[in-house]
Write a protein that holds these residues in place. Structure first.
Motif, PDB file in Angstrom:
ATOM      1  N   TYR A 187       1.100  -1.393   0.283  1.00 26.13           N
ATOM      2  CA  TYR A 187      -0.049  -0.132   0.272  1.00 26.13           C
ATOM      3  C   TYR A 187       0.851   1.483  -0.122  1.00 26.13           C
ATOM      4  O   TYR A 187       0.828   1.901  -0.576  1.00 26.13           O
ATOM      5  N   LYS A 190       2.211   2.666  -3.677  1.00 27.19           N
ATOM      6  CA  LYS A 190       1.486   3.510  -3.801  1.00 27.19           C
ATOM      7  C   LYS A 190       1.441   6.024  -4.129  1.00 27.19           C
ATOM      8  O   LYS A 190       1.447   6.038  -4.318  1.00 27.19           O
ATOM      9  N   THR A 191       2.440   6.097  -2.405  1.00 25.12           N
ATOM     10  CA  THR A 191       2.362   6.769  -3.095  1.00 25.12           C
ATOM     11  C   THR A 191       3.879   7.047  -2.171  1.00 25.12           C
ATOM     12  O   THR A 191       5.023   8.176  -2.931  1.00 25.12           O
ATOM     13  N   VAL A 458      -2.586  11.863  -2.672  1.00 28.37           N
ATOM     14  CA  VAL A 458      -2.888  10.719  -3.326  1.00 28.37           C
ATOM     15  C   VAL A 458      -4.363  10.731  -2.244  1.00 28.37           C
ATOM     16  O   VAL A 458      -5.520   9.904  -3.237  1.00 28.37           O
ATOM     17  N   LEU A 461      -6.824  12.344  -4.667  1.00 21.21           N
ATOM     18  CA  LEU A 461      -7.467  12.279  -5.636  1.00 21.21           C
ATOM     19  C   LEU A 461      -8.091  10.690  -5.432  1.00 21.21           C
ATOM     20  O   LEU A 461      -8.821   9.847  -6.277  1.00 21.21           O
ATOM     21  N   TRP A 463      -6.765   7.633  -4.888  1.00 18.52           N
ATOM     22  CA  TRP A 463      -6.483   6.278  -5.100  1.00 18.52           C
ATOM     23  C   TRP A 463      -6.493   5.371  -4.108  1.00 18.52           C
ATOM     24  O   TRP A 463      -5.304   5.368  -3.360  1.00 18.52           O
ATOM     25  N   GLY A 464      -6.472   4.327  -4.628  1.00 16.95           N
ATOM     26  CA  GLY A 464      -6.364   3.358  -3.283  1.00 16.95           C
ATOM     27  C   GLY A 464      -7.269   3.417  -1.959  1.00 16.95           C
ATOM     28  O   GLY A 464      -6.646   2.165  -1.094  1.00 16.95           O
ATOM     29  N   LYS A 466     -10.081   3.148   0.591  1.00 14.27           N
ATOM     30  CA  LYS A 466     -11.567   2.645  -0.028  1.00 14.27           C
ATOM     31  C   LYS A 466     -11.692   1.998   1.779  1.00 14.27           C
ATOM     32  O   LYS A 466     -11.602   2.500   3.068  1.00 14.27           O
TER      33      LYS A 466
END
Length: 472
Positions: A187, A190-191, A458, A461, A463-464, A466
């Motif tokens: 995870y 992603k950043t 992020v 946005l 993104w990912g 949830k």
């Protein structure tokens, strides 16, 4: 306001500790400070009649028990760090990595090499103090400014420290929040990957534009590695096998244990002379001598002579025993978190933060900002991660966010910014080791500077990110 008193006491104690003990603060002074702050917390709980001794014991026991997996992982990290070095796996990685150096590619190569080494050994401190120091000397010979060289070294080293499954901060952030280790690492990519890519582009562009006239010579360093260890590309099969196990999502304890076991067997085959050197003076011969060498590389401090002082520092290992100060710190911090929870003070702090949170962006920004603030005030990245996760864990769960978002935000704000603060233990150590002032290298640590910004971007946005579905 009483809820913030234990933090103020802790900050005051840590300032005194850093003034007195300097870089040795983590050897015990920080842990004692946490226990004293826990006592203040308990005293306030009794005065406000919100705490009973039974509740305190239950909460502390629960907090410490939750960290049991991370303690075992840290011990295995120490074991794998020792066996991978003695078996020649890490020296082989460094040997081939150093061949990438050239004047035009120096800055970006330096960043990549430090990232690879840090990922493999899980320690930004060791990477900077060894390979980083060597690369700084090479960069000076190439006439690169100190700030640019140190920025590339630190950016790469903290990339590895943030993503490596062997890193104590990575294990700490995932375990305190309750996120599986490899879930946390995946995870974070992603950043972390976009941030690192931007930093590499900057270093690459500057390397092409900068006029350098000197010539670096890494021959001595490479000769020292090849003359001490049996360097072979076959040794790279071990980290590849570990990568395969990680991709298959094997349990982290299993992966680390097997990686240690395989490295021990490899050491018997590829580096018998190094095992003999480690066991020298014990009086054992034959099988028992090699057995002792392998076992000592797992749990004990080892030193191997290469004839080059900087290289000697790199190949020295701490084993499981070297993880004990970190384990002690984790236990002491969990005592503090347990006291805060049992006395209701952590709940009061969460109520304050909850009024500031209006959505995902503000939640992540508050988490990242708190981690940076605690890096400044508590002067230690471990405490920043532990205290931030403790303060926000309940809020993330209440708002329905996955724990991995909290563990990632703690690292985006806590792990990477610690080295940018002159009085933080990381800033103190790295500026001393490299001989470059913190404010000199700070503007060039692009990965460290941009990580908090990218983390918030992020989140904006989505993104990912949830949220757990509410049950009807």
């Amino acid at each position: 306001m009483l809820a913030f008193v234990p933090f103020l006491v802790l900050i005051a104690l840590l300032v005194c500790c850093i003034s007195v003990f300097g870089n040795a603060t983590l050897d015990g002074a920080s842990q004692v400070s946490l226990l004293i702050a826990s006592g203040v917390c308990v005293l306030i709980g009794w005065m406000t009649k919100r705490l009973t001794w039974s509740d305190l014991e239950k909460e502390i026991t629960k907090k410490v028990a939750n960290c049991t997996p991370s303690i075992i992982i840290l011990l295995l990290i120490g074991a794998i760090g020792g066996t991978w070095m003695v078996s020649g796996i890490v020296p082989t990685m460094i040997y081939y990595g150093l061949q990438l150096l050239s004047p035009q590619w120096f800055l970006v190569s330096t960043c990549i090499i430090c990232a690879l080494v840090s990922v493999m050994i899980g320690s930004s401190w060791t990477t900077i103090a060894t390979v980083g120091v060597a690369l700084l000397g090479i960069g000076k010979a190439l006439d690169f400014p100190d700030g640019w060289i140190a920025g590339a070294i630190i950016s790469g080293a903290y990339f590895g420290d943030k993503l490596s499954p062997l890193s104590d901060t990575t294990v700490l952030a995932s375990s305190v929040v309750g996120t599986p280790l490899f879930t946390h690492i995946r995870y974070m990519m992603k950043t972390t990957i976009p941030t690192f890519a931007i930093a590499l582009i900057i270093f690459f562009t500057e390397g092409l534009m900068m006029d350098v006239t000197g010539e670096g010579d890494v021959t001595m360093f490479m000769d020292g590695l090849s003359s001490t260890f049996n360097i072979s590309p076959w040794l790279l099969l071990v980290p590849l096998a570990m990568g395969f196990m990680i991709m298959k999502r094997w349990p982290s304890l299993v992966v680390l244990f097997l990686a240690t076991l395989i490295a021990g067997l490899v050491a018997l085959i590829a580096q018998p002379e190094r095992l003999r050197e480690i066991a020298m003076g014990s009086g054992h011969n034959g099988f028992l001598m090699f057995y002792e060498g392998v076992i000592r590389s797992v749990y004990d401090t080892t030193s191997i002579s290469t004839g080059i002082s900087d290289l000697d520092k790199l190949v020295a290992t701490r084993g499981m025993g070297g993880m004990m100060p970190t384990i002690w710190l984790i236990i002491s911090a969990q005592v503090f978190a347990g006291a805060l929870t049992a006395s209701g003070q952590l709940h009061d702090i969460m109520q304050y933060f909850q009024r500031l949170v209006k959505g995902t962006v503000s939640l992540v920004a508050s988490t990242v900002g708190s981690a940076i603030f605690l890096n400044v005030t508590s002067a230690d990245q471990f405490l920043s991660i532990i205290l931030t996760s403790s303060m926000f864990k309940e809020l993330y769960a209440k708002l329905g966010y996955e724990p991995r978002l909290l563990s990632r935000s703690c690292e985006d704000g806590g792990t990477v910014t610690s080295v940018l603060i002159p009085w933080n233990t990381c800033g103190l150590t790295q500026s001393t080791v490299l001989g470059v002032a913190t404010f000199t290298y700070l503007p060039y640590c692009f990965f460290n500077l941009m990580s908090p910004i990218v983390s918030i971007a992020v989140a904006a946005l989505g993104w990912g990110i949830k949220r757990k579905k509410e049950e009807p």
